[in-house]
Design an enzyme around this catalytic site. Structure first.
Site, mmCIF file in Angstrom:
data_model
loop_
_atom_site.group_PDB
_atom_site.id
_atom_site.type_symbol
_atom_site.label_atom_id
_atom_site.label_comp_id
_atom_site.label_asym_id
_atom_site.label_seq_id
_atom_site.Cartn_x
_atom_site.Cartn_y
_atom_site.Cartn_z
ATOM 1 N N SER A 264 4.682 2.186 -3.598
ATOM 2 C CA SER A 264 6.116 1.955 -3.744
ATOM 3 C C SER A 264 6.869 3.282 -3.854
ATOM 4 C CB SER A 264 6.369 1.054 -4.961
ATOM 5 O OG SER A 264 7.675 0.546 -4.978
ATOM 6 N N ASP A 321 6.204 -7.808 2.814
ATOM 7 C CA ASP A 321 6.732 -7.003 1.705
ATOM 8 C C ASP A 321 8.093 -6.424 2.093
ATOM 9 O OD1 ASP A 321 7.232 -5.346 -0.417
ATOM 10 O OD2 ASP A 321 5.487 -4.057 -0.124
ATOM 11 N N HIS A 377 4.442 -7.385 -2.931
ATOM 12 C CA HIS A 377 4.575 -5.947 -3.150
ATOM 13 C C HIS A 377 3.554 -5.402 -4.149
ATOM 14 C CE1 HIS A 377 6.458 -2.064 -3.079
ATOM 15 N NE2 HIS A 377 6.753 -2.096 -4.363
#
Length: 419
Positions: A264, A321, A377
């Protein structure tokens, strides 16, 4: 304190100068690291599968680190490369397990474990690596004066974001074919980091890219987190530069690699770090990024500059995602008339993807009970998908083991990533 917020229109100064179990017991799977050791059958002397994998990994380590852009290794996914990706994923998982997310804790925003025992206490023993430096990132924004009554944890500017670990085990160095250095970076964890994520306007960075009149540009929030500092806190950029310089000076006499991995926000910072190191150190070793679920970082000119720096980027993407589709409107642009689409994609102010992509899909995994924004995610979802992925024609192998429970996204200390 005065906030160091870069102006979108201003060109910045150059950024980069055991026992047998009973039949009723539950057998806990071995750690991923245990399958990497070279073992011999005691009676016959035959080399085991793990030993053969070790030999292949040693001979082809530059290919697994992306020297040929992972050509021929991703579709179908090479089993040795799969093991290496999962291994680096565990280092990122260790950053989540070690970070103090509890806002009521006096150590909020720091590591819960000391360097000497972080990997073991985070659940990944026997790696052969030793943590040598902690990494901290400082936000360039701060809470406004009118928000003085909010809890203090919401205004935390500097926080622990990862670590540098050096392989120091002789057997692991032999297996890898070189001494490997890992920089592992977690995703968003504090209130101000979320605010930085939302600052998606592009900001110029140093370099002589050829992708447009405005030159190479990256997201201002990511750049701020990478370069911001205070009177008492070094920037993430300075910490990484200092530690990399020390490591190169100490170990450059033997084969050396630098692997930067993150999830991320950590994936975005990993790309900035790789560019920084490759561009700033003339004697830099091979630099590779293993990116899990990362957002887009910069424009087309930045991508050209990153490719020119010789940093290798493997961008692992879950099609379901949303984070991997932002910032920018690249997917929406694809549905516009061809003439406008072409001019928009070449605009210097547009985001674009970087590196070689390994595309997966949550919908192909039989072990996910639900597919939603949160689970798609999760780092553990990514590691599950990598564990089972075969090829684009056979997305998930029937023999893949169930290694996580994504319905309990907060139980970060559970699960193993196996083949």
């Amino acid at each position: 304190m005065r906030a160091a917020v870069p102006s979108p229109g201003k060109r910045l100064a150059p950024l980069f100068k055991s026992r047998t179990p009973s039949t009723n017991s539950v057998v806990k799977p071995a750690s991923a690291c245990s399958c990497f050791r070279q073992l011999k059958h005691r009676e016959t002397g035959r080399t085991t599968i793990a030993a053969k994998c070790a030999v292949v990994c040693k001979k082809k380590w530059t290919e697994y680190q992306g020297i040929d852009n992972w050509e021929g290794l991703l579709d179908p996914l090479d089993d040795n490369l799969r093991r290496e990706i999962l291994r680096y994923g565990e280092f990122v998982e260790a950053t989540y397990r070690s970070f103090d997310f509890n806002p009521s804790s006096p150590t909020y925003g720091t590591s819960k474990h000391p360097k000497s025992s972080l990997l073991a206490r985070a659940g990944i023993r026997g790696t052969g690596y030793r943590v040598t430096r902690y990494l901290h990132a400082t936000c360039g924004v701060q809470m406004p004066h009118w928000a003085s009554n909010v809890p203090s944890w919401m205004g935390t500017r500097s926080s622990w974001i990862g670590f540098v670990a050096v392989c120091k085990d002789g057997r692991e160095i032999s297996r890898l074919g070189r001494r490997d250095v890992v920089i592992a970076l977690r995703g968003t964890g504090t209130c101000l980091e979320w605010i930085e994520n939302l600052r998606a306007n592009l900001t110029c960075v140093g370099g002589d890219g050829d992708g447009g009149a405005e030159g190479p540009m990256v997201g201002s929030g990511y750049l701020s987190l990478y370069t911001s500092k205070t009177a008492t806190n070094m920037s993430l950029q300075d910490i990484i530069r200092e530690e990399v310089a020390r490591i190169i000076n100490k170990y450059s006499d033997r084969p050396l690699s630098l692997t930067i991995t993150g999830h991320s926000l950590g994936a975005a910072l990993a790309i900035l770090s790789a560019y920084d190191i490759s561009s700033n150190f003339s004697n830099a070793p091979m630099v590779t990024v293993i990116s899990f679920g990362g957002p887009r970082v910069g424009n087309r000119a930045f991508r050209h500059l990153l490719e020119k720096s010789k940093a290798n980027v493997l961008r692992i993407v879950n099609s379901d995602d949303l984070v991997t589709k932002v910032p920018g409107l690249k997917d929406d642009v694809a549905r516009l008339p061809w003439l406008f689409r072409e001019s928009r994609e070449h605009a210097p102010s547009a985001y674009t993807d970087v590196g070689r992509e390994l595309r997966l899909s949550s919908r192909e995994c039989p072990y996910l009970s639900s597919v939603n924004l949160a689970t798609c995610h999760e780092l553990k979802t990514y590691l599950q998908l990598i564990s089972g992925f075969v090829s684009s024609k056979c997305p998930f192998r029937a023999t893949a083991k169930k290694v996580l429970n994504v319905n309990n996204s907060r139980s970060r200390d559970k699960g193993q990533y196996l083949n």
